[in-house]
Design a protein around this motif. Structure first.
Motif, short mmCIF file in Angstrom:
data_model
loop_
_atom_site.label_atom_id
_atom_site.label_comp_id
_atom_site.label_asym_id
_atom_site.label_seq_id
_atom_site.Cartn_x
_atom_site.Cartn_y
_atom_site.Cartn_z
N ASN A 387 0.87 -1.18 0.00
CA ASN A 387 0.00 0.00 0.00
C ASN A 387 0.91 1.23 0.00
O ASN A 387 1.34 1.71 1.05
CB ASN A 387 -0.91 -0.01 1.23
N GLU A 388 1.23 1.70 -1.19
CA GLU A 388 2.25 2.75 -1.34
C GLU A 388 1.85 4.03 -0.62
O GLU A 388 2.71 4.72 -0.05
CB GLU A 388 2.48 3.02 -2.82
N GLN A 389 0.56 4.36 -0.64
CA GLN A 389 0.11 5.60 -0.01
C GLN A 389 0.34 5.57 1.50
O GLN A 389 0.88 6.51 2.09
CB GLN A 389 -1.38 5.82 -0.31
N ASN A 390 -0.04 4.45 2.15
CA ASN A 390 0.14 4.35 3.60
C ASN A 390 1.61 4.24 3.99
O ASN A 390 2.02 4.76 5.03
CB ASN A 390 -0.64 3.16 4.15
N VAL A 391 2.38 3.56 3.17
CA VAL A 391 3.82 3.46 3.44
C VAL A 391 4.48 4.83 3.35
O VAL A 391 5.30 5.20 4.20
CB VAL A 391 4.49 2.46 2.48
N ALA A 392 4.09 5.62 2.34
CA ALA A 392 4.63 6.97 2.20
C ALA A 392 4.25 7.84 3.39
O ALA A 392 5.07 8.64 3.89
CB ALA A 392 4.13 7.60 0.90
N LYS A 393 3.02 7.67 3.89
CA LYS A 393 2.58 8.45 5.05
C LYS A 393 3.40 8.07 6.28
O LYS A 393 3.84 8.94 7.05
CB LYS A 393 1.08 8.19 5.28
N LEU A 394 3.62 6.77 6.50
CA LEU A 394 4.43 6.32 7.63
C LEU A 394 5.86 6.83 7.52
O LEU A 394 6.48 7.24 8.51
CB LEU A 394 4.43 4.79 7.71
N ARG A 395 6.39 6.82 6.30
CA ARG A 395 7.75 7.29 6.09
C ARG A 395 7.88 8.76 6.49
O ARG A 395 8.86 9.17 7.12
CB ARG A 395 8.16 7.10 4.62
N THR A 396 6.90 9.54 6.13
CA THR A 396 6.90 10.96 6.47
C THR A 396 6.87 11.16 7.98
O THR A 396 7.63 11.97 8.55
CB THR A 396 5.70 11.67 5.83
N GLU A 397 6.00 10.39 8.66
CA GLU A 397 5.83 10.58 10.10
C GLU A 397 7.01 10.03 10.91
O GLU A 397 7.32 10.53 12.00
CB GLU A 397 4.54 9.89 10.57
N SER A 399 10.29 9.44 9.68
CA SER A 399 11.61 9.59 9.05
C SER A 399 12.69 10.01 10.04
O SER A 399 13.85 9.66 9.88
CB SER A 399 11.52 10.61 7.91
N SER A 400 12.34 10.78 11.06
CA SER A 400 13.35 11.21 12.03
C SER A 400 13.04 10.73 13.44
O SER A 400 13.47 11.32 14.43
CB SER A 400 13.44 12.75 12.02
N THR A 401 12.28 9.62 13.52
CA THR A 401 11.86 9.09 14.82
C THR A 401 12.81 8.01 15.30
O THR A 401 13.23 7.15 14.52
CB THR A 401 10.43 8.50 14.72
N SER A 402 13.16 8.03 16.57
CA SER A 402 14.02 6.99 17.13
C SER A 402 13.22 5.71 17.36
O SER A 402 11.99 5.73 17.39
CB SER A 402 14.63 7.46 18.46
N LYS A 403 13.93 4.62 17.55
CA LYS A 403 13.29 3.31 17.77
C LYS A 403 12.33 3.35 18.95
O LYS A 403 11.22 2.81 18.88
CB LYS A 403 14.37 2.25 17.99
N ASN A 404 12.72 3.99 20.02
CA ASN A 404 11.91 4.01 21.24
C ASN A 404 10.61 4.80 21.08
O ASN A 404 9.66 4.60 21.85
CB ASN A 404 12.71 4.59 22.40
N VAL A 409 4.51 7.53 18.30
CA VAL A 409 4.13 8.35 17.15
C VAL A 409 3.00 7.68 16.36
O VAL A 409 2.03 8.34 15.96
CB VAL A 409 5.35 8.60 16.24
N VAL A 410 3.10 6.37 16.15
CA VAL A 410 2.07 5.65 15.40
C VAL A 410 0.73 5.74 16.12
O VAL A 410 -0.32 5.96 15.50
CB VAL A 410 2.49 4.17 15.20
N ALA A 411 0.75 5.62 17.46
CA ALA A 411 -0.49 5.71 18.22
C ALA A 411 -1.05 7.13 18.20
O ALA A 411 -2.26 7.34 18.01
CB ALA A 411 -0.25 5.27 19.66
N ALA A 412 -0.17 8.11 18.35
CA ALA A 412 -0.62 9.51 18.39
C ALA A 412 -1.22 9.95 17.06
O ALA A 412 -2.17 10.75 17.03
CB ALA A 412 0.55 10.41 18.77
N LYS A 413 -0.69 9.46 15.97
CA LYS A 413 -1.18 9.83 14.64
C LYS A 413 -2.30 8.91 14.15
O LYS A 413 -2.75 9.04 13.01
CB LYS A 413 -0.01 9.79 13.63
N ASP A 414 -2.72 7.96 15.01
CA ASP A 414 -3.81 7.03 14.67
C ASP A 414 -3.50 6.25 13.38
O ASP A 414 -4.35 6.13 12.49
CB ASP A 414 -5.13 7.79 14.54
N LEU A 415 -2.27 5.71 13.32
CA LEU A 415 -1.83 4.99 12.11
C LEU A 415 -1.78 3.47 12.31
O LEU A 415 -1.51 2.74 11.36
CB LEU A 415 -0.43 5.46 11.71
N ALA A 416 -2.06 2.99 13.53
CA ALA A 416 -1.82 1.59 13.86
C ALA A 416 -2.54 0.62 12.95
O ALA A 416 -2.03 -0.46 12.62
CB ALA A 416 -2.20 1.32 15.32
#
Length: 666
Positions: A387-397, A399-404, A409-416
């Motif tokens: 799903n290229e659109q959702n993958v691109a959205k995750l990449r944007t959110e 891109s500069s996030t640490s592992k921890n 971030v995924v929960a806060a942006k309602d992307l789970a």
């Protein structure tokens, strides 16, 4: 329980199976749903027996197949084997942590040859070895990108590379142009000449381009991590293999005004000295060579192949043809050298080099290339749909996030619950990626943010699981191999529990078995004897003087053996002890009433000294404990099989039995 022990046992079992078998190859029987037999109501497929009997028993065309008697014998062994596996399963031995750990370890090794990656690696190994049969001499010009280069900078470098390529193709000298344009620092010294090299000595794109060119040809710009290269192949030759040389080094004193001339005169004098008839090379090296690492060892250097040394040294070494041949002085950046050829050997076989080549391939960019190809094939085979659109959205959110912080971030942006891809119809969402990241203990260092690296790893993990599941479901050979090792571990566990350890550790039961079977542990008539086999007949008289007319005693043996061991240890071979003489190759010829005698046996003269005789009779337990343990373990094994044959009724399908016999003889 160790892997090596289990493996050895499985092999021993299969050898026992195959000892009378002469099946040609594993052939699937025609009717897969028709079991060969049932054990306590549980079916056993005929393909299992065909696989085990065929494994490693490839007969030459025209040789006889398996006889009926051989087949019946192997079928009986197979039934005993499956009964033990059945019992191990009934005891839950396949549910233990130890079994799971052992089996998972085997599974990792067993699956490797069947995976897509293995076939791609094999192709790269073969390609690399094929290229190793040649050496290439090439010159190049390197144009590097400026620091923090942008796309426009890369295009400028490419246009410059194309311009230089045209100049060379229109008659320009690549070596002159290398001095003028190349960003390779060594170009100012070697004019871009790289000397000779072979496979796995250059980065992959450079190697691929060089091996695609014939002498005189010039490449288009070749992109590597270093920048753009223009390559001009000068020569291609068969690979001469490896050489070993010794050398004398005369260094140049850079601080002396006439250092070059002094070094040149010194090496010329040494070379003249070497030409003299009685000169010893090692002495010259020790006295004059200025290489501290080799001068005290005759100047000897390790084996090396093309591309391992600086070009001038290498070319001089490989130009020597006769062992002991000495080169004229050559100059390198280290000074002046005189070389002597010590040995040569051709390129080694693929088998001997395979692991070395594999290790080198997995350390360079080919490993990344292979992984990309593996994933491409897996994605096609298992219907991977991103799903290229959702993958691109995750990449944007991310891109500069640490592992921890990924989960937060995924929960806060309602992307789970956003789908990222599907595989074989199953949907994978962002939360699956988050869970995967949280399970991993490693941290990924990257300049491009964590998302792409973690996403690639997650996708690879899911694709690998799909491939392994596909193997287990659809690859018959892999299924059989997996079952063989699974059953082998269970067989080992049961035998270790009921036969080997019990037979080894239960001393009370050992002694009871010994007493009940005492007729099997009897001494024949014995005699205390000392036997001296004379290996050097010039020492016969010396032995006679020490032994003839003497009574057998420990002192006599000690005196005789100490007398010759320090002077001539290879003159005699001795044997001493209380020995059963009826079947002994020397004592069976002896006169039991004669104290001293000389006997010819098996082409040697033996001096025999006899002492006290002992009548036939039972052995003591400790005298034969090792044999008793072995026999007791065999008894336990036989008893186990008898009990299992009563516990699990055996029903053989006559039709499937005949089909199996026919399949084994095809």
């Amino acid at each position: 329980m160790t892997n090596r022990t289990i493996s050895a046992f499985i092999i021993t079992f299969l050898v026992a199976f195959g000892s009378t078998a002469s099946a040609m190859a594993f052939v699937q029987s025609p009717n897969q749903g028709d079991p060969l037999l049932t054990l306590g109501g549980k079916p056993v497929a005929k393909d299992e027996l065909i696989y085990l009997l065929s494994k490693g028993n490839k007969s030459e065309p025209g040789t006889p197949g398996m006889s009926r008697d051989e087949y019946e014998e192997n079928l009986d062994l197979f039934i005993n084997y499956k009964l033990k596996v059945r019992e191990a399963e009934a005891r839950g031995l396949d549910q233990t942590e130890e079994f799971t750990r052992e089996f998972d370890s085997f599974r990792e090794n067993l699956k490797a040859p069947f995976l897509i990656r293995n076939s791609l690696e094999e192709g790269e190994l073969r390609k690399a070895y094929s290229r190793m049969q040649e050496i290439i001499r090439a010159s190049h010009i390197l144009l590097q990108f400026p620091p923090n280069a942008k796309k426009e900078d890369s295009l400028i470098v490419l246009r410059m590379a194309l311009k230089i390529e045209d100049e060379i193709k229109n008659g320009g000298s690549i070596n002159e142009l290398a001095v003028k344009y190349s960003d390779d620092p060594s170009a100012q010294v070697n004019e871009g000449d790289l000397g000779y090299f072979t496979a796995l000595q250059m980065v992959q794109p450079f190697e691929d381009a060089a091996f695609s060119l014939q002498p005189g040809q010039v490449s288009d710009p070749v992109l590597t991590n270093f920048g753009y290269h223009i390559i001009n192949v000068k020569d291609r030759q068969p690979n001469p293999g490896q050489v070993r040389v010794s050398h004398i080094l005369v260094r140049i004193d850079e601080n002396a005004e006439n250092g070059e001339d002094l070094a040149k005169r010194k090496v010329a004098d040494i070379y003249t000295e070497i030409q003299k008839e009685n000169t010893i090379w090692e002495d010259i090296v020790k006295n004059y060579s200025e290489d501290p690492s080799s001068s005290q060892k005759g100047g000897i250097l390790p084996w090396f192949s093309v591309g391992s040394m600086i070009p001038e040294f290498e070319m001089a070494a490989f130009s020597l043809t006769e062992l002991g041949e000495v080169s004229p002085p050559i100059r390198t950046k280290y000074g002046y050298h005189i070389l002597r050829l010590e040995d040569k050997k051709p390129v080694e076989s693929f088998e001997s080099m395979e692991e070395s080549i594999r290790s080198r391939i997995l350390r360079d960019s080919r490993s990344t290339m292979i992984q990309s190809q593996v994933m491409a094939i897996q994605k096609s085979r298992y219907n991977f749909d991103e799903n290229e659109q959702n993958v691109a959205k995750l990449r944007t959110e991310l891109s500069s996030t640490s592992k921890n912080d990924v989960a937060q971030v995924v929960a806060a942006k309602d992307l789970a619950s956003d789908q990222i891809f599907s595989l074989q119809g199953k949907s994978y969402v962002a939360q699956d990626l988050v869970d995967y990241i949280n399970e991993q203990e490693i941290r990924i260092q990257t300049n491009d943010g964590v998302f792409d690296a973690w996403y690639e790893r997650f996708a690879a993990s899911v694709l690998n699981e799909a491939e392994e599941a596909d193997l287990e479901a659809n690859n018959k050979e892999y299924q059989m191999l997996l079952k063989e090792y699974r059953d082998g571990i269970l067989l080992f566990s049961l035998m270790n529990e009921d036969v080997w350890q019990k037979g080894l550790m239960d001393s009370v039961a050992q002694k009871a078995y010994f007493q009940n079977n005492i007729e099997n542990y009897q001494w024949e008539e014995r005699v205390n004897a000392y036997i001296v086999k004379v290996l050097d007949m010039t020492q016969l008289d010396a032995a006679r003087q020490l032994l003839q007319g003497k009574s057998l005693s420990n002192e006599l043996i000690s005196t005789f053996e100490s007398s010759y061991e320090s002077i001539n240890p290879l003159a005699y071979q001795t044997e001493a002890g209380t020995i059963e003489y009826a079947e002994h190759p020397v004592l069976s010829k002896a006169d039991m009433d004669s104290n001293y005698q000389e006997i010819e046996a098996n082409g040697h003269l033996h001096i025999v000294i006899l002492g006290e005789k002992t009548s036939a009779g039972p052995k003591e337990f400790e005298e034969t404990r090792g044999l008793v343990i072995r026999d007791y373990q065999e008894y336990l094994d036989k008893s186990l099989v008898e009990s299992l044959r009563k516990k699990y009724p055996i029903k053989i399908n006559p039709k499937a039995k005949e089909e199996t016999f026919i399949a084994l003889n095809q």
